[in-house]
Design a protein around this motif. Structure first.
Motif, PDB file in Angstrom:
ATOM      1  N   MET A   1       0.834  -1.190   0.000  1.00 31.92           N
ATOM      2  CA  MET A   1       0.000   0.000   0.000  1.00 31.92           C
ATOM      3  C   MET A   1       0.877   1.252   0.000  1.00 31.92           C
ATOM      4  SD  MET A   1      -2.522   1.305   3.000  1.00 31.92           S
ATOM      5  CE  MET A   1      -2.733   3.056   3.105  1.00 31.92           C
ATOM      6  N   HIS A   2       0.511   2.206  -0.814  1.00 29.96           N
ATOM      7  CA  HIS A   2       1.268   3.451  -0.891  1.00 29.96           C
ATOM      8  C   HIS A   2       0.828   4.387   0.233  1.00 29.96           C
ATOM      9  CE1 HIS A   2       3.309   6.909  -2.486  1.00 29.96           C
ATOM     10  NE2 HIS A   2       2.177   7.591  -2.476  1.00 29.96           N
ATOM     11  N   VAL A   3       1.773   4.914   0.945  1.00 30.79           N
ATOM     12  CA  VAL A   3       1.483   5.878   2.003  1.00 30.79           C
ATOM     13  C   VAL A   3       1.927   7.252   1.516  1.00 30.79           C
ATOM     14  CG1 VAL A   3       2.025   6.576   4.364  1.00 30.79           C
ATOM     15  CG2 VAL A   3       1.777   4.165   3.822  1.00 30.79           C
ATOM     16  N   LEU A   4       1.080   8.232   1.729  1.00 31.00           N
ATOM     17  CA  LEU A   4       1.439   9.587   1.345  1.00 31.00           C
ATOM     18  C   LEU A   4       2.629  10.064   2.170  1.00 31.00           C
ATOM     19  CD1 LEU A   4      -2.158  11.054   1.106  1.00 31.00           C
ATOM     20  CD2 LEU A   4      -0.649  10.450  -0.787  1.00 31.00           C
ATOM     21  N   ASP A   5       3.331  11.065   1.656  1.00 30.49           N
ATOM     22  CA  ASP A   5       4.533  11.557   2.329  1.00 30.49           C
ATOM     23  C   ASP A   5       4.231  12.602   3.393  1.00 30.49           C
ATOM     24  OD1 ASP A   5       7.418  11.669   2.604  1.00 30.49           O
ATOM     25  OD2 ASP A   5       7.288  13.658   1.705  1.00 30.49           O
ATOM     26  N   ARG A   6       3.015  13.145   3.392  1.00 29.52           N
ATOM     27  CA  ARG A   6       2.739  14.238   4.321  1.00 29.52           C
ATOM     28  C   ARG A   6       1.332  14.185   4.887  1.00 29.52           C
ATOM     29  NH1 ARG A   6       4.161  19.230   1.698  1.00 29.52           N
ATOM     30  NH2 ARG A   6       2.544  20.439   2.681  1.00 29.52           N
ATOM     31  N   ILE A   7       1.224  14.711   6.087  1.00 31.77           N
ATOM     32  CA  ILE A   7      -0.064  14.885   6.759  1.00 31.77           C
ATOM     33  C   ILE A   7      -0.256  16.386   6.880  1.00 31.77           C
ATOM     34  CG2 ILE A   7      -1.333  14.588   8.932  1.00 31.77           C
ATOM     35  CD1 ILE A   7       0.544  12.143   9.465  1.00 31.77           C
ATOM     36  N   GLU A   8      -1.442  16.867   6.572  1.00 36.67           N
ATOM     37  CA  GLU A   8      -1.716  18.290   6.710  1.00 36.67           C
ATOM     38  C   GLU A   8      -3.053  18.477   7.417  1.00 36.67           C
ATOM     39  OE1 GLU A   8      -2.043  22.327   3.972  1.00 36.67           O
ATOM     40  OE2 GLU A   8      -1.068  20.542   3.161  1.00 36.67           O
ATOM     41  N   HIS A  81      10.890  11.800  15.368  1.00 37.57           N
ATOM     42  CA  HIS A  81      10.625  10.474  14.822  1.00 37.57           C
ATOM     43  C   HIS A  81       9.170  10.146  15.104  1.00 37.57           C
ATOM     44  CE1 HIS A  81      14.788   9.840  13.818  1.00 37.57           C
ATOM     45  NE2 HIS A  81      15.112  10.295  15.018  1.00 37.57           N
ATOM     46  N   PRO A  82       8.355   9.992  14.030  1.00 33.68           N
ATOM     47  CA  PRO A  82       6.933   9.778  14.229  1.00 33.68           C
ATOM     48  C   PRO A  82       6.629   8.424  14.875  1.00 33.68           C
ATOM     49  CG  PRO A  82       7.493   9.448  11.929  1.00 33.68           C
ATOM     50  CD  PRO A  82       8.731   9.965  12.625  1.00 33.68           C
ATOM     51  N   PHE A  83       5.694   8.450  15.800  1.00 34.79           N
ATOM     52  CA  PHE A  83       5.230   7.262  16.515  1.00 34.79           C
ATOM     53  C   PHE A  83       6.407   6.420  17.012  1.00 34.79           C
ATOM     54  CE2 PHE A  83       2.736   3.246  17.047  1.00 34.79           C
ATOM     55  CZ  PHE A  83       1.883   3.736  18.018  1.00 34.79           C
ATOM     56  N   ALA A  84       7.344   7.109  17.668  1.00 30.47           N
ATOM     57  CA  ALA A  84       8.547   6.451  18.196  1.00 30.47           C
ATOM     58  C   ALA A  84       8.266   5.975  19.622  1.00 30.47           C
ATOM     59  CB  ALA A  84       9.726   7.435  18.166  1.00 30.47           C
ATOM     60  N   VAL A 115       1.831  20.784   9.096  1.00 26.34           N
ATOM     61  CA  VAL A 115       2.212  19.850   8.039  1.00 26.34           C
ATOM     62  C   VAL A 115       3.355  19.000   8.576  1.00 26.34           C
ATOM     63  CG1 VAL A 115       3.146  19.573   5.707  1.00 26.34           C
ATOM     64  CG2 VAL A 115       1.549  21.452   6.191  1.00 26.34           C
ATOM     65  N   GLU A 116       3.168  17.686   8.535  1.00 25.62           N
ATOM     66  CA  GLU A 116       4.260  16.779   8.880  1.00 25.62           C
ATOM     67  C   GLU A 116       4.651  16.066   7.603  1.00 25.62           C
ATOM     68  OE1 GLU A 116       5.621  13.193  11.896  1.00 25.62           O
ATOM     69  OE2 GLU A 116       3.541  13.875  11.974  1.00 25.62           O
ATOM     70  N   SER A 117       5.908  16.213   7.203  1.00 28.41           N
ATOM     71  CA  SER A 117       6.356  15.632   5.936  1.00 28.41           C
ATOM     72  C   SER A 117       7.620  14.796   6.131  1.00 28.41           C
ATOM     73  CB  SER A 117       6.624  16.745   4.915  1.00 28.41           C
ATOM     74  OG  SER A 117       7.603  17.632   5.420  1.00 28.41           O
ATOM     75  N   GLY A 118       7.849  13.913   5.169  1.00 29.57           N
ATOM     76  CA  GLY A 118       9.047  13.081   5.202  1.00 29.57           C
ATOM     77  C   GLY A 118       8.775  11.624   5.514  1.00 29.57           C
ATOM     78  N   PHE A 119       7.514  11.214   5.433  1.00 25.47           N
ATOM     79  CA  PHE A 119       7.177   9.823   5.749  1.00 25.47           C
ATOM     80  C   PHE A 119       7.807   8.830   4.777  1.00 25.47           C
ATOM     81  CE2 PHE A 119       4.050  11.941   8.325  1.00 25.47           C
ATOM     82  CZ  PHE A 119       4.012  11.148   9.462  1.00 25.47           C
ATOM     83  N   PHE A 131       2.368   6.729   9.892  1.00 26.75           N
ATOM     84  CA  PHE A 131       1.513   7.669   9.165  1.00 26.75           C
ATOM     85  C   PHE A 131       0.096   7.627   9.726  1.00 26.75           C
ATOM     86  CE2 PHE A 131      -1.199   9.227   5.775  1.00 26.75           C
ATOM     87  CZ  PHE A 131      -0.495  10.319   5.305  1.00 26.75           C
ATOM     88  N   LYS A 132      -0.425   6.426   9.921  1.00 23.11           N
ATOM     89  CA  LYS A 132      -1.792   6.262  10.425  1.00 23.11           C
ATOM     90  C   LYS A 132      -1.938   6.836  11.835  1.00 23.11           C
ATOM     91  CE  LYS A 132      -4.113   2.447  11.984  1.00 23.11           C
ATOM     92  NZ  LYS A 132      -4.414   1.040  11.965  1.00 23.11           N
ATOM     93  N   MET A 133      -0.999   6.505  12.715  1.00 23.05           N
ATOM     94  CA  MET A 133      -1.085   6.976  14.095  1.00 23.05           C
ATOM     95  C   MET A 133      -0.921   8.492  14.177  1.00 23.05           C
ATOM     96  SD  MET A 133      -1.902   4.303  15.724  1.00 23.05           S
ATOM     97  CE  MET A 133      -1.769   4.816  17.438  1.00 23.05           C
ATOM     98  N   ASN A 134      -0.022   9.057  13.384  1.00 21.90           N
ATOM     99  CA  ASN A 134       0.154  10.504  13.425  1.00 21.90           C
ATOM    100  C   ASN A 134      -0.997  11.239  12.750  1.00 21.90           C
ATOM    101  OD1 ASN A 134       2.529   9.841  14.734  1.00 21.90           O
ATOM    102  ND2 ASN A 134       3.657  11.507  13.759  1.00 21.90           N
ATOM    103  N   SER A 135      -1.615  10.638  11.739  1.00 24.45           N
ATOM    104  CA  SER A 135      -2.809  11.245  11.131  1.00 24.45           C
ATOM    105  C   SER A 135      -3.889  11.409  12.193  1.00 24.45           C
ATOM    106  CB  SER A 135      -3.355  10.369   9.994  1.00 24.45           C
ATOM    107  OG  SER A 135      -2.476  10.375   8.909  1.00 24.45           O
TER     108      SER A 135
END
Length: 150
Positions: A1-8, A81-84, A115-119, A131-135
């Motif tokens: 599954m493709h995950v987007l690179d950013r959450i906004e 670091h997201p969801f670390a 905006v969180e980017s760099g996933f 990505f899911k948890m930070n969204s």
């Protein structure tokens, strides 16, 4: 599954620009609504801040962020670091994501955008979950800052 690179996410806050700015950049205020024990700490460009998370279920986790930019009343950004949350993983070996808060006047209040980017730089094994948890987390944090400013 493709995950987007950013959450906004964005939210219109019924507060003065200074009040919103202070809630973002005064470390103690930030900690209150974000769920981090930042009492006695300060944010400064280029500095890394570490403090225990106070959010229920995550008290064992140390929040660690490197403050990138503080443009007065406009932009506040940090890398983390997201969801670390797994203490068996050395997250310092990974590239962190960039979190950018921007504020702008938007009658009758202040428009806050995060905006969180760099996933795409996160290892495959944990990219989708982070990505899911930070969204979900950013949805909650937008409500938290809104409630904090009431």
């Amino acid at each position: 599954m493709h995950v987007l690179d950013r959450i906004e996410r964005k939210i219109l806050l019924n507060a003065s620009r200074k009040k919103v700015w202070d809630a973002l950049t005064d470390a103690e205020q930030f900690g209150q609504w974000f769920g981090i024990a930042l009492k006695g700490k300060a944010f400064a460009e280029g500095e890394t801040v570490e403090a225990p998370i106070t959010y229920p279920g995550y008290e064992h986790v140390i929040w660690k962020a490197r403050i990138e930019r503080i443009l007065p009343q406009t932009l506040f950004s940090f890398r983390w670091h997201p969801f670390a949350v797994d203490d068996t993983i050395d997250y310092d070996k990974e590239n962190p994501t960039l979190v950018e808060f921007t504020i702008e006047d938007h009658a009758p209040g202040i428009l806050l955008r995060v905006v969180e980017s760099g996933f795409n730089e996160i290892p495959d094994a944990r990219r989708q979950k982070a990505f899911k948890m930070n969204s979900r987390g950013w949805d909650e944090q937008m409500g938290n800052i809104e409630n904090f400013l009431k």
